[in-house]
Write a protein that holds these residues in place. Structure first.
Motif, PDB file in Angstrom:
ATOM      1  N   GLY A 196     -10.304   7.087  -0.246  1.00 47.02           N
ATOM      2  CA  GLY A 196     -11.233   7.279   0.853  1.00 47.02           C
ATOM      3  C   GLY A 196     -11.235   6.171   1.887  1.00 47.02           C
ATOM      4  N   ALA A 197     -10.368   5.175   1.724  1.00 43.95           N
ATOM      5  CA  ALA A 197     -10.279   4.082   2.688  1.00 43.95           C
ATOM      6  C   ALA A 197      -9.679   4.615   3.991  1.00 43.95           C
ATOM      7  N   PRO A 198      -9.851   3.887   5.074  1.00 45.05           N
ATOM      8  CA  PRO A 198      -9.237   4.336   6.340  1.00 45.05           C
ATOM      9  C   PRO A 198      -7.730   4.540   6.167  1.00 45.05           C
ATOM     10  N   SER A 199      -7.240   5.567   6.788  1.00 43.64           N
ATOM     11  CA  SER A 199      -5.829   5.913   6.609  1.00 43.64           C
ATOM     12  C   SER A 199      -4.925   5.004   7.426  1.00 43.64           C
ATOM     13  N   PHE A 200      -3.681   4.939   7.013  1.00 44.42           N
ATOM     14  CA  PHE A 200      -2.648   4.199   7.733  1.00 44.42           C
ATOM     15  C   PHE A 200      -1.415   5.071   7.803  1.00 44.42           C
ATOM     16  N   ASN A 201      -0.587   4.841   8.788  1.00 44.35           N
ATOM     17  CA  ASN A 201       0.613   5.663   8.994  1.00 44.35           C
ATOM     18  C   ASN A 201       1.824   4.997   8.368  1.00 44.35           C
ATOM     19  N   ILE A 202       2.675   5.811   7.778  1.00 48.40           N
ATOM     20  CA  ILE A 202       3.952   5.333   7.258  1.00 48.40           C
ATOM     21  C   ILE A 202       5.056   6.244   7.784  1.00 48.40           C
ATOM     22  N   ALA A 246       0.831  -1.206   0.000  1.00 45.63           N
ATOM     23  CA  ALA A 246       0.000   0.000   0.000  1.00 45.63           C
ATOM     24  C   ALA A 246       0.865   1.255   0.000  1.00 45.63           C
ATOM     25  N   LYS A 247       1.960   1.227   0.756  1.00 45.33           N
ATOM     26  CA  LYS A 247       2.870   2.376   0.802  1.00 45.33           C
ATOM     27  C   LYS A 247       3.484   2.611  -0.577  1.00 45.33           C
ATOM     28  N   GLU A 248       3.925   1.533  -1.195  1.00 44.02           N
ATOM     29  CA  GLU A 248       4.533   1.650  -2.520  1.00 44.02           C
ATOM     30  C   GLU A 248       3.530   2.192  -3.537  1.00 44.02           C
ATOM     31  N   GLU A 249       2.299   1.695  -3.461  1.00 41.91           N
ATOM     32  CA  GLU A 249       1.250   2.156  -4.369  1.00 41.91           C
ATOM     33  C   GLU A 249       0.947   3.628  -4.149  1.00 41.91           C
ATOM     34  N   ALA A 250       0.871   4.030  -2.891  1.00 42.62           N
ATOM     35  CA  ALA A 250       0.588   5.432  -2.569  1.00 42.62           C
ATOM     36  C   ALA A 250       1.721   6.340  -3.035  1.00 42.62           C
TER      37      ALA A 250
END
Length: 144
Positions: A121-127, A74-78
């Motif tokens: 719009g999905a719930p956020s996550f921290n990186i 997900a981080k890589e995609e973002a």
């Protein structure tokens, strides 16, 4: 005790079969062999339950590895989505900032070690705020 409860919940059918076999052995066999068979079945069930801890640990480690892979993906995609030319930087009134690009939104505060990322719009996550993320934020500042 949690291990025993989990074992009983997950493997209740094995326990029921063992109890049925025990009753059959007790009813049919009338000698000392009966009690030897009963002890073997109880010991086998105990051993199976004790080794269940290893299965739980393995399942837990697999779940953790899968979660780490999902977060990395997900981080890589973002980061790929934010790396485009259409990434826009916005300084908020409370001192935080927001970087948006398409359906990806990155929010953070100056001096923080982590940023929050939300995709579609999905719930956020921290990186972690590493060099690649810092470079994307600087590039978005130049885009406007």
């Amino acid at each position: 005790m949690d291990q025993l409860t989990t074992f009983v919940q997950d493997r209740w059918l094995v326990i029921v079969v063992a109890i049925v076999v025990l009753f059959l052995v007790i009813k049919i066999v009338k000698t000392v062999v009966k009690w030897v068979i009963v002890l073997i079945i109880v010991a086998g069930l105990f051993y199976y339950g004790a080794s269940y801890t290893d299965e739980l640990k393995e399942i837990g480690s697999q779940a953790i590895a899968t979660a780490k892979d999902a977060v990395a993906s997900a981080k890589e995609e973002a980061l790929k989505a934010l790396g485009g030319k259409d990434a826009k930087y916005k300084a908020n009134a409370d001192g935080s900032y927001t970087v948006t690009s398409g359906q990806v939104k990155l929010e953070g505060k100056p001096g923080a070690s982590e940023v929050s990322v939300s995709i579609a719009g999905a719930p956020s996550f921290n990186i972690a705020l590493d060099d690649a993320v810092k470079a994307l934020i600087e590039a978005s500042k130049k885009n406007g």
